[in-house]
Enzyme design. Structure first.
Site, PDB file in Angstrom:
ATOM      1  N   HIS A 137       7.710  75.309  26.347  1.00 34.80           N
ATOM      2  CA  HIS A 137       8.465  75.425  27.594  1.00 34.80           C
ATOM      3  C   HIS A 137       9.245  76.729  27.583  1.00 34.80           C
ATOM      4  CE1 HIS A 137      11.292  74.477  30.847  1.00 34.80           C
ATOM      5  NE2 HIS A 137      10.424  73.553  31.224  1.00 34.80           N
ATOM      6  N   ASP A 196       5.303  67.919  31.313  1.00 37.73           N
ATOM      7  CA  ASP A 196       4.111  68.011  32.158  1.00 37.73           C
ATOM      8  C   ASP A 196       2.908  67.356  31.482  1.00 37.73           C
ATOM      9  OD1 ASP A 196       5.373  69.604  34.225  1.00 37.73           O
ATOM     10  OD2 ASP A 196       5.383  71.229  32.770  1.00 37.73           O
TER      11      ASP A 196
END
Length: 433
Positions: free
Chosen positions: A308, A366
């Protein structure tokens, strides 16, 4: 606004400028450069605004090194364990957790607005059947300003409140209608006896000819997905909403702008890109090939759903989402699904392989949300619309905070110009390459 407690000195071209510094309640100090151009005739250069605070905010805080996410000071893990989405909505909007009476009132206000104007049904028919649901969502949400004229005055606190409640209530309905339209099924009206997540699932998967019972496990998992995506500091779509709002645009237009930004695969489309990657891999025996490509600096391939930009540690939302993923997969009994088998093997490798551990390429939110939504039966085209309806409350909270900020100005980033300097016009007949 945080108070200035110290200063920094910038020295260049033989002159020095003292710039005040501000200390937040959490996070690094910031240097206030608002007077830099006036005092030094220079700008700062910061592509992507990765080192620039464009506003001060009391809503969400992220510590990427610690892997920490706070909504109004509450750790996301506690909220995911003890709270539910509409309570988190209240918290983000008003700054405090509601009392029992306030919660009942808030839920009643949201429930009252779940239906959309009946004429909006005709609006959908202007889209092609194969339109991406996000394209439909951008258009319909933007068009809300044509239907709800009584909540467009951003200077009126009550109208801002009505617009906020309307969007939180109606986005699930609009997103479900976009889905139904894309698969050629009739729209299903909201049922106000259901909770927020269950209502959305019912509108997506029920059909008029038979009963549909919402699974509490699926509703709980979806509610968690919504909570975990409700806000995430000054990300691209939130910054877009604030930038659009800084011009005085109506709230529906601002949220439509945020949805358009969210559509990008580097932002809200990441979980869709993750599932598409799993399809590209195709089978368990091809995983080593793709792992090798991911480690190859000269190969443009990247594993989607790992690592991320903000979190330099484990994404705190991913820990919660992994629990939900396991619960949903157990409920659905689809562990033999080829895509999910690939996903679980990739997860195992990422958590054990020294390369991924060293680079902190852990599975992110995600990765797990895509697995859950796939297991629920949603097509990948619906992943980002679900993200959008989840993030709507965060966008609205940020927009409302911006509107009442006395230091708010219309957004106007500067640039480092690298084009031609002044040159004279040449008649077309005299131009020579």
């Amino acid at each position: 606004m945080a108070e200035s407690t110290k200063s920094a000195t910038l020295t260049f071209d033989g002159k020095s400028i003292d710039l005040p510094m501000m200390s937040p309640t959490a996070g690094p100090d910031v240097i206030d450069i608002r007077k830099l151009y006036a005092q030094g005739n220079v700008f700062t250069y910061d592509p992507g605004f990765t080192s620039t605070a464009a506003t001060d905010s009391a809503i969400t805080f992220i510590d990427g090194d610690k892997g920490e996410l706070l909504y109004r000071g509450y750790p996301i893990e506690q909220l995911a364990d003890k709270s539910h989405f509409l309570e988190v909505c209240y918290l983000l909007l008003y700054g405090e957790l509601p009392t029992a009476v306030e919660m009942v009132d808030f839920e009643a206000r949201v429930t009252k607005h779940t239906m959309v104007h009946e004429q909006m049904h005709y609006f959908f028919r202007g889209f092609r059947r194969d339109s991406h649901p996000m394209a439909t969502l951008v258009g319909v949400v933007g068009a809300m300003s044509a239907f709800y004229h009584d909540s467009l005055d951003i200077s009126d606190q009550w109208q801002r409140e009505v617009a906020a409640i309307r969007m939180i209530a109606k986005l699930p309905t609009i997103a479900a209608m976009a889905y139904k339209y894309s698969v050629g099924q009739p729209f299903v009206y909201p049922r106000n006896g259901l909770d927020y997540a269950s209502n959305f699932l019912h509108m997506c998967f029920a059909v008029p000819c038979e009963d549909y019972q919402v699974s509490p496990t699926l509703a709980k998992a979806l509610d968690r997905i919504m909570m975990l995506h409700a806000d995430h500091e000054q990300n691209a779509s939130t910054s877009t909403v604030r930038l659009a709002g800084s011009s005085g645009a109506n709230p529906f237009a601002c949220i439509a702008a945020g949805i358009a930004c969210l559509w990008g695969p580097a932002h809200g489309g990441a979980n869709q890109a993750c599932l598409e990657m799993l399809r590209e891999i195709g089978s368990l025996d091809r995983i080593p090939e793709f792992i090798a490509r991911a480690k190859d600096k000269n190969d443009p391939f990247r594993l989607m759903g790992f690592g991320h930009r903000v979190y330099r540690n484990f994404d705190p939302r991913a820990k919660v989402m992994k629990e939900s993923a396991d619960e949903v997969l157990d409920l659905m009994g689809i562990h033999n699904n080829p895509l999910l088998q690939i996903a679980k093997e990739l997860e195992k490798i990422a958590l054990e392989d020294p390369y991924f551990i060293e680079k902190k390429l852990y599975p992110n939110v995600d990765f797990y949300s895509g697995i859950i939504l796939e297991a629920m039966g949603f097509p990948t085209s619906m992943f980002t619309p679900i993200f959008a309806l989840s993030r709507t409350v965060g966008w609205i909270s940020q927009w409302k905070e911006m509107i009442t900020d006395p230091n708010q100005k219309i957004g106007r980033p500067r640039q480092l110009y690298i084009g031609k300097t002044t040159r004279n016009y040449v008649d077309v007949a005299d131009r020579v390459k």
